[in-house]
Design a protein around this motif. Structure first.
Motif, short mmCIF file in Angstrom:
data_model
loop_
_atom_site.label_atom_id
_atom_site.label_comp_id
_atom_site.label_asym_id
_atom_site.label_seq_id
_atom_site.Cartn_x
_atom_site.Cartn_y
_atom_site.Cartn_z
N ALA A 74 16.71 12.12 3.35
CA ALA A 74 16.29 10.86 2.73
C ALA A 74 17.50 9.96 2.48
CB ALA A 74 15.57 11.16 1.42
N THR A 75 17.29 8.66 2.71
CA THR A 75 18.32 7.65 2.48
C THR A 75 17.68 6.49 1.73
OG1 THR A 75 17.85 6.42 4.50
CG2 THR A 75 19.36 8.29 4.70
N PRO A 76 18.48 5.51 1.29
CA PRO A 76 17.90 4.34 0.64
C PRO A 76 16.86 3.62 1.50
CG PRO A 76 20.24 4.40 0.23
CD PRO A 76 19.96 5.49 1.22
N VAL A 77 16.98 3.74 2.82
CA VAL A 77 16.00 3.13 3.72
C VAL A 77 14.62 3.72 3.46
CG1 VAL A 77 15.28 2.85 6.13
CG2 VAL A 77 17.70 2.62 5.50
N VAL A 78 14.55 5.02 3.24
CA VAL A 78 13.26 5.67 3.00
C VAL A 78 12.65 5.16 1.70
CG1 VAL A 78 12.11 7.88 2.64
CG2 VAL A 78 14.01 7.71 4.26
N GLY A 79 13.50 4.94 0.69
CA GLY A 79 12.99 4.39 -0.57
C GLY A 79 12.36 3.03 -0.38
N ALA A 80 12.98 2.19 0.43
CA ALA A 80 12.43 0.87 0.71
C ALA A 80 11.12 0.96 1.48
CB ALA A 80 13.45 0.04 1.49
N VAL A 81 11.05 1.91 2.41
CA VAL A 81 9.82 2.12 3.19
C VAL A 81 8.68 2.56 2.27
CG1 VAL A 81 8.75 3.59 4.93
CG2 VAL A 81 10.99 2.58 5.37
N PHE A 82 8.97 3.49 1.37
CA PHE A 82 7.94 3.96 0.44
C PHE A 82 7.50 2.85 -0.51
CE2 PHE A 82 8.86 8.52 1.34
CZ PHE A 82 7.54 8.92 1.48
N GLU A 83 8.42 1.98 -0.88
CA GLU A 83 8.07 0.90 -1.81
C GLU A 83 7.01 -0.01 -1.22
OE1 GLU A 83 10.25 -2.69 -4.38
OE2 GLU A 83 11.45 -1.20 -3.30
N ILE A 84 7.18 -0.45 0.01
CA ILE A 84 6.17 -1.31 0.64
C ILE A 84 4.91 -0.52 0.95
CG2 ILE A 84 7.13 -1.00 2.96
CD1 ILE A 84 5.35 -4.14 1.55
N GLY A 85 5.09 0.75 1.33
CA GLY A 85 3.92 1.59 1.59
C GLY A 85 3.06 1.77 0.36
N ASP A 86 3.70 2.01 -0.79
CA ASP A 86 2.96 2.18 -2.04
C ASP A 86 2.20 0.92 -2.41
OD1 ASP A 86 3.81 4.77 -2.29
OD2 ASP A 86 5.44 4.31 -3.71
N LEU A 87 2.79 -0.25 -2.16
CA LEU A 87 2.10 -1.51 -2.44
C LEU A 87 0.85 -1.64 -1.58
CD1 LEU A 87 1.87 -4.29 -3.75
CD2 LEU A 87 3.42 -5.17 -1.97
N LEU A 88 0.99 -1.36 -0.29
CA LEU A 88 -0.16 -1.44 0.61
C LEU A 88 -1.24 -0.43 0.20
CD1 LEU A 88 1.72 -1.66 4.04
CD2 LEU A 88 0.50 -3.51 2.87
N GLY A 89 -0.82 0.77 -0.18
CA GLY A 89 -1.78 1.79 -0.59
C GLY A 89 -2.51 1.42 -1.86
N SER A 90 -1.80 0.81 -2.81
CA SER A 90 -2.43 0.40 -4.07
C SER A 90 -3.49 -0.66 -3.82
CB SER A 90 -1.38 -0.13 -5.04
OG SER A 90 -0.48 0.89 -5.41
N ILE A 91 -3.17 -1.62 -2.95
CA ILE A 91 -4.16 -2.65 -2.62
C ILE A 91 -5.36 -2.02 -1.93
CG2 ILE A 91 -4.59 -4.71 -1.24
CD1 ILE A 91 -1.61 -5.42 -1.63
N GLY A 92 -5.09 -1.12 -0.98
CA GLY A 92 -6.18 -0.48 -0.25
C GLY A 92 -7.07 0.34 -1.16
N ALA A 93 -6.48 1.13 -2.06
CA ALA A 93 -7.28 1.96 -2.96
C ALA A 93 -8.10 1.10 -3.93
CB ALA A 93 -6.37 2.90 -3.74
N ALA A 94 -7.54 -0.04 -4.37
CA ALA A 94 -8.29 -0.94 -5.23
C ALA A 94 -9.48 -1.53 -4.48
CB ALA A 94 -7.38 -2.05 -5.74
N CYS A 95 -9.29 -1.84 -3.21
CA CYS A 95 -10.39 -2.35 -2.40
C CYS A 95 -11.46 -1.28 -2.19
CB CYS A 95 -9.87 -2.84 -1.04
SG CYS A 95 -8.87 -4.33 -1.14
N PHE A 96 -11.03 -0.01 -2.05
CA PHE A 96 -11.99 1.09 -1.93
C PHE A 96 -12.84 1.18 -3.19
CE2 PHE A 96 -13.30 5.53 -2.28
CZ PHE A 96 -13.81 5.76 -1.01
N LEU A 97 -12.22 1.06 -4.35
CA LEU A 97 -12.95 1.09 -5.61
C LEU A 97 -13.92 -0.09 -5.71
CD1 LEU A 97 -13.52 2.21 -8.43
CD2 LEU A 97 -11.50 0.95 -9.26
N ALA A 98 -13.48 -1.27 -5.28
CA ALA A 98 -14.36 -2.44 -5.33
C ALA A 98 -15.59 -2.24 -4.45
CB ALA A 98 -13.59 -3.69 -4.89
N ALA A 99 -15.39 -1.69 -3.25
CA ALA A 99 -16.53 -1.43 -2.37
C ALA A 99 -17.45 -0.38 -2.97
CB ALA A 99 -16.03 -0.97 -0.99
N THR A 100 -16.86 0.64 -3.61
CA THR A 100 -17.66 1.67 -4.28
C THR A 100 -18.53 1.07 -5.37
OG1 THR A 100 -16.18 3.52 -3.82
CG2 THR A 100 -17.50 3.68 -5.81
#
Length: 200
Positions: A103-129
């Motif tokens: 792991a390097t700082p690059v991986v941290g940056a990748v996870f940061e944007i990934g977590d944002l996308l995942g949070s939006i996606g999971a919130a949309c899943f809840l809205a559809a539910t």
């Protein structure tokens, strides 16, 4: 549309059960030893996560338009944004750790944007539910209660559980059970509503 009642129930349970199985095999941590498997697993998961959105889309088929289309838009957004999480924090992060032998700082940056996308996606899943649950309650009344409770609790858990063992796996099992029960409750509700018409 999908044949007999038991086949319908199984049909709507399959996406969640598949993801529960993959979650049980998902590495708990991303490091040099797991990086290759981490990336490969998320390649396989790319076409699986959208199956949840397909199930949500179909569960909204009989909903009134004011619920159907916002719910389907949320299901589509879930597939798009959560697919982004899968690609970024799954495939890309695993590939980077494997290539850089750790792991390097690059991986941290990748996870940061990934977590944002995942949070939006999971919130949309809840809205559809929520749209699915309201539509099922309008259609099937109290018959929708068991599936509605299970699916709502699982969708809230999904906001931060992903599919990791153990909570994420049980979350996906809850999604499977909730969708299956709601599909059957909706079908029974339709039968009750239509029976006077058939008797005429």
């Amino acid at each position: 549309m999908i044949g007999s009642r038991w086949r319908r129930g199984v049909f709507f349970a399959v996406p969640g059960l598949l993801l529960a199985g993959f979650g049980a095999a998902h590495p708990a941590h991303l490091d040099t030893a797991t990086a290759s498997r981490w990336a490969s697993l998320h390649v396989v998961l790319l076409p699986v996560f959208p199956l949840l959105a397909v199930a949500q889309w179909l569960l909204l088929t009989s909903a009134p338009p004011w619920l159907r289309w916002p719910g389907r838009l949320a299901a589509f957004a879930f597939a798009a944004f959560y697919g982004g999480l899968d690609a970024v924090a799954g495939i890309a992060a695993g590939t980077v750790v494997h290539a850089q032998h750790g792991a390097t700082p690059v991986v941290g940056a990748v996870f940061e944007i990934g977590d944002l996308l995942g949070s939006i996606g999971a919130a949309c899943f809840l809205a559809a539910t929520i749209s699915i649950v309201v539509a099922a309650a309008l259609r099937a009344r109290w018959r929708a209660a068991p599936g509605a409770v299970v699916l709502l609790l699982a969708s809230v858990s999904f906001l931060d559980s992903h599919i990791f063992w153990p909570r994420g796996v049980f979350t996906m099992i809850g999604v499977a059970v909730g969708m299956s029960l709601l599909s059957l409750a909706g079908e029974r509700g339709l039968g009750v509503l239509e029976s006077p018409v058939r008797d005429r």
